[in-house]
Design a protein around this motif. Structure first.
Motif, PDB file in Angstrom:
ATOM      1  N   TRP A 148      41.453 -14.001  21.618  1.00 47.35           N
ATOM      2  CA  TRP A 148      40.093 -13.759  21.115  1.00 47.35           C
ATOM      3  C   TRP A 148      39.836 -14.513  19.817  1.00 47.35           C
ATOM      4  O   TRP A 148      39.039 -14.101  18.974  1.00 47.35           O
ATOM      5  N   GLY A 176      35.997  -9.818  17.692  1.00 42.68           N
ATOM      6  CA  GLY A 176      37.107  -9.617  16.765  1.00 42.68           C
ATOM      7  C   GLY A 176      37.931  -8.398  17.117  1.00 42.68           C
ATOM      8  O   GLY A 176      37.432  -7.433  17.695  1.00 42.68           O
ATOM      9  N   HIS A 196      48.526  -7.186  20.414  1.00 42.33           N
ATOM     10  CA  HIS A 196      49.179  -6.748  19.179  1.00 42.33           C
ATOM     11  C   HIS A 196      50.538  -6.160  19.500  1.00 42.33           C
ATOM     12  O   HIS A 196      50.703  -5.449  20.495  1.00 42.33           O
ATOM     13  N   HIS A 236      49.898 -10.645   9.841  1.00 45.62           N
ATOM     14  CA  HIS A 236      48.693 -10.579   9.021  1.00 45.62           C
ATOM     15  C   HIS A 236      48.796  -9.406   8.062  1.00 45.62           C
ATOM     16  O   HIS A 236      49.450  -8.398   8.359  1.00 45.62           O
ATOM     17  N   TRP A 279      34.368  -2.018  14.581  1.00 45.37           N
ATOM     18  CA  TRP A 279      35.819  -2.036  14.366  1.00 45.37           C
ATOM     19  C   TRP A 279      36.164  -2.375  12.923  1.00 45.37           C
ATOM     20  O   TRP A 279      37.184  -1.932  12.407  1.00 45.37           O
ATOM     21  N   TRP A 290      32.821  -9.780  12.115  1.00 41.70           N
ATOM     22  CA  TRP A 290      33.632  -9.764  10.885  1.00 41.70           C
ATOM     23  C   TRP A 290      33.457 -11.048  10.087  1.00 41.70           C
ATOM     24  O   TRP A 290      33.367 -11.021   8.861  1.00 41.70           O
ATOM     25  N   VAL A 343      49.592  -6.399  10.644  1.00 41.31           N
ATOM     26  CA  VAL A 343      48.888  -6.695  11.905  1.00 41.31           C
ATOM     27  C   VAL A 343      49.644  -7.862  12.530  1.00 41.31           C
ATOM     28  O   VAL A 343      49.685  -8.951  11.961  1.00 41.31           O
TER      29      VAL A 343
HETATM   30  C1  GAL Z   1      42.920  -9.014  14.780  1.00 44.87           C
HETATM   31  C2  GAL Z   1      43.920 -10.072  15.142  1.00 44.87           C
HETATM   32  C3  GAL Z   1      43.756 -11.248  14.246  1.00 44.87           C
HETATM   33  C4  GAL Z   1      42.306 -11.675  14.138  1.00 44.87           C
HETATM   34  C5  GAL Z   1      41.356 -10.499  13.997  1.00 44.87           C
HETATM   35  C6  GAL Z   1      39.891 -10.848  14.091  1.00 44.87           C
HETATM   36  O1  GAL Z   1      43.045  -7.929  15.629  1.00 44.87           O
HETATM   37  O2  GAL Z   1      45.197  -9.543  14.990  1.00 44.87           O
HETATM   38  O3  GAL Z   1      44.560 -12.304  14.705  1.00 44.87           O
HETATM   39  O4  GAL Z   1      42.033 -12.447  15.209  1.00 44.87           O
HETATM   40  O5  GAL Z   1      41.620  -9.512  14.928  1.00 44.87           O
HETATM   41  O6  GAL Z   1      39.554 -11.374  15.323  1.00 44.87           O
END
Ligand code: GAL
Length: 439
Positions: free
Chosen positions: A46, A80, A105, A157, A207, A264, A315
Motif C-alpha cells: 500500500w 495508509g 505487519h 518504523h 486510522w 495521512w 511498526v
Molecule cells: C503503515 C506502514 C508504513 C506506512 C504507513 C502509511 O502501516 O507500516 O510502511 O506505509 O502505514 O501508509
C-alpha cells in the motif's frame, strides 16, 4: 538375414534410441521449469504516497538488478496503514489466490493465515541468509508463529513522533526541544493559533486518529501500554484510559476541521506548506519531507510524543511466502532481497524507517535517521503498535479505529468511548494470545 546386417541394424536402433533418450533427457534438463516460463513476480503493497512509492521503487530496483529477466508487477492499493489493502488481500489469500508476496505487519496481523495453514514456513530463508545474527531479537520474535519464521522484516518504523515546522515555531519564538509534556505542547499550540489564526495541528483520516490515541496512551506509561496490549484494560472507568482520552479531547481542539477527509500524507503536507506547526505520525512521514526537499533541522524537526521520549513505538513491515503461489522461486528470491542489507539500505533511507538489520550502512541515511538509529539503541522501552498490526489482534485494532473516530468527530462521549475501548478487550479476549513484557 545376414548376421552382419542384423548387427548393424541392431546397433543403429540402439544408437537412435539412445539419442532419443539423451535428447529427451536434454529437453527435460534444458526446458524451462513452469516458473521460468512466466518469469514473473507479483507483489501487493500500500505504498502509494510520494515517499513510499520512491522507497518501494528502490527496493524493486535491487531485485531487478539481480533478476533482470523477471517481470515484476507491483499492485499498489492506496490507503495508509493498509486499511483498503488488508481486506482485499485477506479474501485473496483465503481464496487460495495469494500473490507471490504482500506487505504485512509483523506480529498479530498474519496469525489468521498461519492458523489456516496459508503461509509457508521460511526457517530456511532465515538460516541461509544468517538473519538471526543481524536482526534484533524484538523483531525476530515478531516474525514468528509457533516458534517458526513466517515472514522477513524490511524495516523498523518509529510510531511516536511529533513532526514540527521550524519556520512556524521560530515565528512565535517557540523551542520545540523544550516541550516535555502535553501542557508545554498545548501552550505552543495556543501561541501559534493566537499569532496566526491557523490550526496548530494537522490531522488526517480515522486510522491516523487511532494512531494518535495509541501514542497518547503510551505516554501515560509503559505499564499502561503493556496492560492495554495484553488485553487487561477492561474497565471503562480505568483512570489511565480516561486520562488519555482527555488529552485527545484537548488535542482535537487544535486540529484542522476537515481531518476526516485527509489522508495521512495530506495532513503531513499541511505542515510542509506552513499551514500548521505539528503533526503526529509514524516516520514514513520523513519520506514526504524528502520528496518536498525539506531539510531536517532547518525546515522541520522531530521530538518524541510527550511522555514517550524514552520509548520507541515499533511498526515493522514484512513480507511472507503465501502457500500455493504462482512463482514460488521468485517469492523466495523477493524475500531474500527484502531481508538483504542492500535491499534495506536502498529502501529505508527513502522510507523514513531504520533498517531492520544491525549491519546497515549508516552513510546512506540522512540526518533524521541519526536521531532514530541512536534512539533505537538507547531508549529504555519499545512498544509494538496496535494500529499497525503487531501489538494486538487484528479485530481489536480495526474496531479501535471506528471507536476513536466516533470520539474525534464528537459522535461519542468520553465515557462511552472508554467503555467501548474496554469492551473491545473483553470481547476479543480469546484472541490475545501473546503476553507482552515491555520492561
Ligand atoms: C503503515 C506502514 C508504513 C506506512 C504507513 C502509511 O502501516 O507500516 O510502511 O506505509 O502505514 O501508509
Amino acid at each position: 538375414m545376414d548376421p552382419k546386417k542384423q548387427t548393424i541394424i541392431f546397433v543403429l536402433i540402439a544408437v537412435i534410441a539412445t539419442a532419443g533418450i539423451v535428447a529427451g533427457i536434454t529437453y527435460v534438463i534444458m526446458a524451462p521449469a513452469p516458473e521460468e516460463e512466466t518469469d514473473a513476480l507479483e507483489i501487493y503493497h500500500w505504498w502509494t504516497s510520494g515517499g513510499e512509492a520512491a522507497a518501494v521503487g528502490a527496493l524493486v530496483d535491487v531485485f531487478k538488478g539481480l533478476y533482470p529477466d523477471t517481470i515484476v508487477t507491483q499492485l499498489a492499493v492506496a490507503g495508509g496503514s493498509g486499511t483498503t489493502m488488508i481486506p482485499i488481500i485477506t479474501s485473496l489469500v483465503l481464496a487460495g489466490e495469494a500473490p507471490d508476496a504482500f506487505q504485512m505487519h509483523a506480529g498479530y496481523e498474519g496469525i489468521d493465515y498461519y492458523e489456516a495453514d496459508l503461509l509457508e514456513n521460511i526457517n530456511d530463508i532465515w538460516a541461509d541468509n544468517n538473519l538471526e545474527a543481524v536482526i534484533p531479537d524484538v523483531v525476530q520474535s515478531m516474525c514468528q508463529f509457533g516458534g517458526d519464521y513466517y515472514m522477513v522484516p524490511v524495516n523498523i518504523h518509529r510510531s511516536n513522533v511529533v513532526w514540527y515546522n521550524l519556520e512556524g515555531l521560530d515565528s512565535i519564538g517557540a523551542d520545540p526541544k523544550a516541550i516535555s509534556n502535553w501542557t508545554d505542547f498545548f501552550d505552543v499550540c495556543d501561541d501559534w493559533e493566537l499569532a496566526t489564526g491557523k490550526d496548530a495541528i494537522s490531522l488526517g483520516e480515522a486510522w491516523t486518529q487511532a494512531h494518535l490515541f495509541e501514542q497518547i496512551l503510551a505516554g501515560e506509561g509503559i505499564d499502561v501500554y503493556e496492560s492495554w496490549i495484553n488485553g487487561d484494560i477492561i474497565s471503562g472507568t480505568d483512570a489511565d484510559l480516561l486520562a488519555a482520552l482527555t488529552i485527545l479531547e484537548t488535542f482535537m481542539t487544535y486540529t484542522n476541521a476537515d481531518f476526516n477527509s485527509l489522508s495521512w500524507d495530506e495532513a503531513t503536507d499541511l505542515l510542509i506548506q506552513n499551514e500548521s506547526i505539528f503533526n503526529i505520525m509514524g516516520d514514513w512521514a520523513n519520506g514526504e519531507f524528502l520528496v518536498a526537499n525539506s531539510v531536517y533541522d532547518d525546515d522541520y524537526g522531530t521530538i518524541g510524543v510527550p511522555g514517550t521520549a524514552d520509548m520507541y513505538g515499533l511498526v515493522v513491515d514484512a513480507f511472507q511466502h503465501p502457500a500455493g503461489v504462482a512463482h514460488p522461486i521468485n517469492s523466495d528470491r523477493w524475500l531474500e532481497v527484502v531481508a538483504s542489507k542492500e535491499g534495506q539500505d536502498a529502501f529505508n533511507p527513502l522510507k523514513g524507517s531504520i533498517s531492520a538489520r544491525t549491519d546497515s550502512n549508516l552513510t546512506l541515511y540522512g540526518p533524521y535517521h541519526d536521531w532514530t538509529f541512536a534512539d533505537f539503541e538507547s531508549v529504555t522501552y519499545m512498544f509494538p503498535s496496535v494500529v499497525h498490526g503487531s501489538g494486538a489482534p487484528q479485530s481489536f485494532s480495526s474496531e479501535l479505529s471506528s471507536v476513536i473516530n466516533a470520539f474525534c468527530t464528537g459522535a461519542a462521549t468520553k465515557s462511552a468511548t472508554a467503555i467501548a475501548i474496554a469492551l473491545l478487550a473483553s470481547s476479543n479476549a480469546a484472541d490475545f494470545t501473546t503476553v507482552w513484557v515491555l520492561d
